[in-house]
Design an enzyme around this catalytic site. Structure first.
Site, mmCIF file in Angstrom:
data_model
loop_
_atom_site.group_PDB
_atom_site.id
_atom_site.type_symbol
_atom_site.label_atom_id
_atom_site.label_comp_id
_atom_site.label_asym_id
_atom_site.label_seq_id
_atom_site.Cartn_x
_atom_site.Cartn_y
_atom_site.Cartn_z
ATOM 1 N N ASP A 15 148.374 -52.669 -30.853
ATOM 2 C CA ASP A 15 148.082 -53.647 -29.797
ATOM 3 C C ASP A 15 148.665 -55.009 -30.169
ATOM 4 O O ASP A 15 148.861 -55.306 -31.343
ATOM 5 C CB ASP A 15 146.564 -53.858 -29.652
ATOM 6 C CG ASP A 15 145.833 -52.574 -29.403
ATOM 7 O OD1 ASP A 15 146.435 -51.634 -28.868
ATOM 8 O OD2 ASP A 15 144.639 -52.537 -29.764
HETATM 9 N N1 URA Z 1 143.449 -48.858 -32.534
HETATM 10 C C1 URA Z 1 143.343 -49.960 -31.792
HETATM 11 O O1 URA Z 1 142.339 -50.198 -31.162
HETATM 12 N N2 URA Z 1 144.383 -50.799 -31.750
HETATM 13 C C2 URA Z 1 145.520 -50.587 -32.434
HETATM 14 O O2 URA Z 1 146.453 -51.397 -32.356
HETATM 15 C C3 URA Z 1 145.604 -49.431 -33.213
HETATM 16 C C4 URA Z 1 144.564 -48.586 -33.246
#
Ligand code: URA
Length: 232
Positions: free
Chosen positions: A104
């Site tokens: 993310d």
């Molecule tokens: N899980 C999440 O919530 N975000 C990420 O970027 C990776 C795994």
């Protein structure tokens, strides 16, 4: 043996059309001599090809590990946000590396990029179950019931069922989480399903790979040994 224009275009030096012009202008040399024509045959294993005096590295498969900082989206191009591609040295972009899976925008940590389509598929395919470990800071403190729920396989608030995962509390408001799949916002949503809102998230490992001594924004190219550790 390979055609010179094919070698140059696969190396990302220029388009086939541009290459024709560059050769005509005498800007391409092979082993120190001006190239004669786009269809000139070269031995791609040994020939030293230069464009404007700089050596052109031929196409090769390459996998790199980026310590992604927060604030960059995992995408090759985005109309609004800065992308992880902006953090990658030009020579790797030219070789066509793309992100393997995604982190993310606000998540930091280990992100692989590769131009090896087979490797990309193997790492992201859920059936290969490559393990990924995250360090999370969150509201609340994880306890025994949360650990058991992760171990059994959580059901998220929207009904999505997750494979068994490991939750290791590291004290008040801090945990380490290991998952074997990569669903959208997976760790944040798993934690939220237990009332533990994540405020900071960093991926620490993928397969047997770690960030080692990289700083945020740092990149290292993986070796054959790294790749064997990754898929172990
Ligand atoms: N899980 C999440 O919530 N975000 C990420 O970027 C990776 C795994």
């Amino acid at each position: 043996m390979q055609r010179l224009d094919k070698f140059l275009s696969e190396a990302g030096a220029a388009s086939r059309k541009e290459i024709k012009t560059l050769i005509r202008q005498g800007r391409v040399t092979v082993d120190g001599r001006a190239a004669s024509a786009p269809d000139q045959k070269i031995d791609e294993g040994t020939a030293v090809v230069c464009l404007d005096g700089a050596v052109v590295e031929g196409y090769r498969t390459v996998t790199i590990l980026l310590y992604k900082p927060a604030g960059f989206v995992t995408s090759t191009d985005d109309p609004r946000d800065k992308t992880v591609m902006e953090l990658i040295p030009e020579r790797y972009r030219r070789l066509g590396v793309v992100p393997v899976g995604r982190l993310d925008k606000e998540t930091e940590g280990l992100l692989l990029l590769t131009n090896d389509g087979g490797l990309n598929h193997r790492i992201t395919a859920p059936r290969h179950g490559i393990r990924k470990t995250y360090y999370a800071e969150h509201a609340g403190t994880a306890g025994e019931a949360d650990i058991a729920a992760f171990r059994e396989g959580l059901t998220l608030r929207d009904g999505t069922v997750c494979l068994p995962a490991e939750l290791r509390p590291l004290g008040e408001g801090k945990s380490e989480i290991t998952v074997q799949e990569g669903k959208y916002h997976q760790v944040r949503r798993m934690m939220a399903s237990r009332g533990l809102t994540v405020t900071y998230l960093r991926r620490e490992t993928e397969g047997g790979l770690t960030l080692e001594d990289l700083a945020p924004g740092g990149v290292r190219e993986l070796t054959g040994v790294d790749l064997s550790v990754l898929e172990r």
